[in-house]
Design a protein around this motif. Structure first.
Motif, PDB file in Angstrom:
ATOM      1  N   PRO A  44       0.825  -1.204   0.000  1.00 54.19           N
ATOM      2  CA  PRO A  44       0.000   0.000   0.000  1.00 54.19           C
ATOM      3  C   PRO A  44       0.862   1.258   0.000  1.00 54.19           C
ATOM      4  O   PRO A  44       1.976   1.267   0.533  1.00 54.19           O
ATOM      5  N   TRP A  46       0.387   5.468   0.771  1.00 52.77           N
ATOM      6  CA  TRP A  46      -0.477   6.518   1.276  1.00 52.77           C
ATOM      7  C   TRP A  46      -0.474   7.705   0.326  1.00 52.77           C
ATOM      8  O   TRP A  46       0.572   8.129  -0.156  1.00 52.77           O
ATOM      9  N   TYR A  94      -8.030   2.863  -2.417  1.00 55.28           N
ATOM     10  CA  TYR A  94      -8.866   2.649  -1.243  1.00 55.28           C
ATOM     11  C   TYR A  94      -9.077   3.955  -0.489  1.00 55.28           C
ATOM     12  O   TYR A  94      -8.153   4.760  -0.367  1.00 55.28           O
ATOM     13  N   PHE A 106      -5.988   3.303  10.428  1.00 54.72           N
ATOM     14  CA  PHE A 106      -7.181   3.232   9.598  1.00 54.72           C
ATOM     15  C   PHE A 106      -7.998   2.016  10.011  1.00 54.72           C
ATOM     16  O   PHE A 106      -7.615   0.883   9.749  1.00 54.72           O
ATOM     17  N   TRP A 109     -12.029   0.329   6.012  1.00 54.75           N
ATOM     18  CA  TRP A 109     -11.580   0.583   4.649  1.00 54.75           C
ATOM     19  C   TRP A 109     -12.739   0.370   3.668  1.00 54.75           C
ATOM     20  O   TRP A 109     -13.624  -0.465   3.905  1.00 54.75           O
TER      21      TRP A 109
ATOM     22  N   ASN B  35       1.553   0.979  13.473  1.00 46.83           N
ATOM     23  CA  ASN B  35       0.321   0.226  13.252  1.00 46.83           C
ATOM     24  C   ASN B  35       0.622  -0.974  12.365  1.00 46.83           C
ATOM     25  O   ASN B  35       1.584  -0.961  11.594  1.00 46.83           O
ATOM     26  N   TYR B  37      -1.159  -4.008   9.768  1.00 49.89           N
ATOM     27  CA  TYR B  37      -2.305  -4.392   8.960  1.00 49.89           C
ATOM     28  C   TYR B  37      -2.071  -5.772   8.387  1.00 49.89           C
ATOM     29  O   TYR B  37      -0.949  -6.164   8.085  1.00 49.89           O
ATOM     30  N   GLN B  39      -3.462  -8.267   5.194  1.00 48.08           N
ATOM     31  CA  GLN B  39      -4.185  -8.201   3.929  1.00 48.08           C
ATOM     32  C   GLN B  39      -4.266  -9.580   3.296  1.00 48.08           C
ATOM     33  O   GLN B  39      -3.244 -10.197   2.982  1.00 48.08           O
ATOM     34  N   THR B  43      -8.367  -8.369  -1.098  1.00 46.15           N
ATOM     35  CA  THR B  43      -9.192  -7.624  -0.137  1.00 46.15           C
ATOM     36  C   THR B  43      -8.416  -6.419   0.382  1.00 46.15           C
ATOM     37  O   THR B  43      -7.206  -6.309   0.216  1.00 46.15           O
ATOM     38  N   ALA B  44      -9.151  -5.515   1.032  1.00 45.78           N
ATOM     39  CA  ALA B  44      -8.512  -4.347   1.614  1.00 45.78           C
ATOM     40  C   ALA B  44      -7.708  -4.737   2.848  1.00 45.78           C
ATOM     41  O   ALA B  44      -8.032  -5.727   3.529  1.00 45.78           O
ATOM     42  N   PRO B  45      -6.668  -3.987   3.162  1.00 42.53           N
ATOM     43  CA  PRO B  45      -5.960  -4.239   4.419  1.00 42.53           C
ATOM     44  C   PRO B  45      -6.913  -4.123   5.613  1.00 42.53           C
ATOM     45  O   PRO B  45      -7.907  -3.394   5.560  1.00 42.53           O
ATOM     46  N   LEU B  47      -6.954  -3.508   9.874  1.00 41.86           N
ATOM     47  CA  LEU B  47      -6.163  -3.077  11.025  1.00 41.86           C
ATOM     48  C   LEU B  47      -6.047  -4.197  12.047  1.00 41.86           C
ATOM     49  O   LEU B  47      -7.048  -4.755  12.491  1.00 41.86           O
ATOM     50  N   TYR B  50      -2.850  -1.051  16.557  1.00 38.82           N
ATOM     51  CA  TYR B  50      -2.649   0.387  16.417  1.00 38.82           C
ATOM     52  C   TYR B  50      -1.949   0.921  17.658  1.00 38.82           C
ATOM     53  O   TYR B  50      -1.904   0.264  18.698  1.00 38.82           O
ATOM     54  N   TYR B  88       1.661  -5.768   7.009  1.00 41.06           N
ATOM     55  CA  TYR B  88       2.377  -4.516   6.800  1.00 41.06           C
ATOM     56  C   TYR B  88       2.431  -3.716   8.101  1.00 41.06           C
ATOM     57  O   TYR B  88       1.400  -3.548   8.766  1.00 41.06           O
ATOM     58  N   TRP B  92       4.032   7.153  10.622  1.00 38.06           N
ATOM     59  CA  TRP B  92       4.263   8.490  10.083  1.00 38.06           C
ATOM     60  C   TRP B  92       5.755   8.806  10.203  1.00 38.06           C
ATOM     61  O   TRP B  92       6.405   8.432  11.172  1.00 38.06           O
ATOM     62  N   ASN B  97       7.467  13.816   6.294  1.00 40.41           N
ATOM     63  CA  ASN B  97       6.115  14.349   6.436  1.00 40.41           C
ATOM     64  C   ASN B  97       5.093  13.537   5.644  1.00 40.41           C
ATOM     65  O   ASN B  97       4.234  14.085   4.942  1.00 40.41           O
ATOM     66  N   GLU B  98       5.227  12.224   5.750  1.00 42.38           N
ATOM     67  CA  GLU B  98       4.321  11.328   5.044  1.00 42.38           C
ATOM     68  C   GLU B  98       4.116  10.073   5.884  1.00 42.38           C
ATOM     69  O   GLU B  98       4.891   9.782   6.791  1.00 42.38           O
ATOM     70  N   TYR B  99       3.070   9.354   5.520  1.00 42.65           N
ATOM     71  CA  TYR B  99       2.776   8.078   6.167  1.00 42.65           C
ATOM     72  C   TYR B  99       3.312   6.965   5.286  1.00 42.65           C
ATOM     73  O   TYR B  99       3.094   6.981   4.069  1.00 42.65           O
ATOM     74  N   PHE B 101       3.823   2.731   4.651  1.00 43.79           N
ATOM     75  CA  PHE B 101       3.618   1.322   4.936  1.00 43.79           C
ATOM     76  C   PHE B 101       4.961   0.621   4.769  1.00 43.79           C
ATOM     77  O   PHE B 101       5.791   1.035   3.963  1.00 43.79           O
TER      78      PHE B 101
END
Lengths: 119, 110
Positions: A44, A46, A94, A106, A109, B35, B37, B39, B43-45, B47, B50, B88, B92, B97-99, B101
């Motif tokens: 993934p 972001w 997503y 998150f 989803w 965090n 995840y 998958q 399918t979507a990841p 959580l 956290y 995964y 942050w 300055n990004e998130y 995985f």
């Protein structure tokens, strides 16, 4: 809580795409919505977030200038527009609800929207 | 390119325990929450963990996580066939300055 996204898209290089994400089952304006994409066989990635309460956004550097995230609170829907599509934008996109604003996890989803960019 | 590095794969037999590592740096894991995840294909990841070590409701206590300095880890106790998936880590990064995985780990149940 449900996030229902729009259907698959096929676009030509240079085109734009809009993906929608309809939220239900919680206070739409209470939690940020993030957008994450995943190219085939990759992890993934972001893209950014939008605060549905005030429309404030933050975008990942890679997408700045090409992505716009908006929302319509009257229909609890968030949108992600991506312009200047290239073949490497082919991915599943997503939307995801953040569990706590600014906490960057998150908890729900959407089902994902495949976007194929091909000439 | 991710700033969080995971082993590409780990495997175990049913009932065993496995651990997945996530290596980062001073601007991400050391100072921000991690965090995790899971998958499943197509399918979507989902959580799993956290805020470093908190489990959302519904996630079995077979899953636990920890963090130390610039690394984090996810442990799966009592491995089950349904645990076969991609995992995964994510955090942050204050400098970029990004998130991000992590690079992802495929868990195989032998």
């Amino acid at each position: 809580v449900q996030l229902v996204q729009s259907g698959a898209e096929v676009k030509k290089p240079g085109a734009s795409v809009r993906v929608s994400c309809r939220a239900s089952g919680y206070s739409f304006t209470g939690f940020w919505i993030h957008w994450v994409r995943q190219a085939p066989g990759q992890g993934p990635e972001w893209m950014g977030w939008i605060n549905p309460r005030n429309g404030r956004t933050k975008y990942g550097q890679k997408f700045q200038g090409r992505v716009t995230m908006t929302r319509d609170t009257s229909i609890t829907t968030a949108y992600m527009d991506l312009t200047g599509l290239k073949s490497n934008d082919t991915a599943t996109y997503y939307c995801a609800k953040e569990g706590g604003n600014g906490d960057y996890f998150f908890d729900f989803w959407g089902q994902g929207t495949p976007v194929t960019v091909s000439s | 390119q991710s700033v969080l590095t995971q082993p590409p794969s780990v495997s175990g037999t049913p009932g065993q325990s496995v651990t997945i590592s996530c290596s980062g740096g001073r601007s991400n894991i050391k100072i921000n929450s991690v965090n995790w995840y899971r998958q499943l294909p197509g399918t979507a990841p989902k959580l799993l963990i956290y805020s470093d070590d908190e489990r959302p409701s519904g996630v079995p206590d077979r899953f636990s996580a920890s963090k130390s300095a610039t690394s984090a880890s996810l442990a799966i106790r009592g491995l089950q066939s349904e645990d076969e998936a991609d995992y995964y880590c994510a955090a942050w990064d204050d400098i970029l300055n990004e998130y991000f995985f992590g690079t992802g780990t495929k868990v195989t149940v032998l």
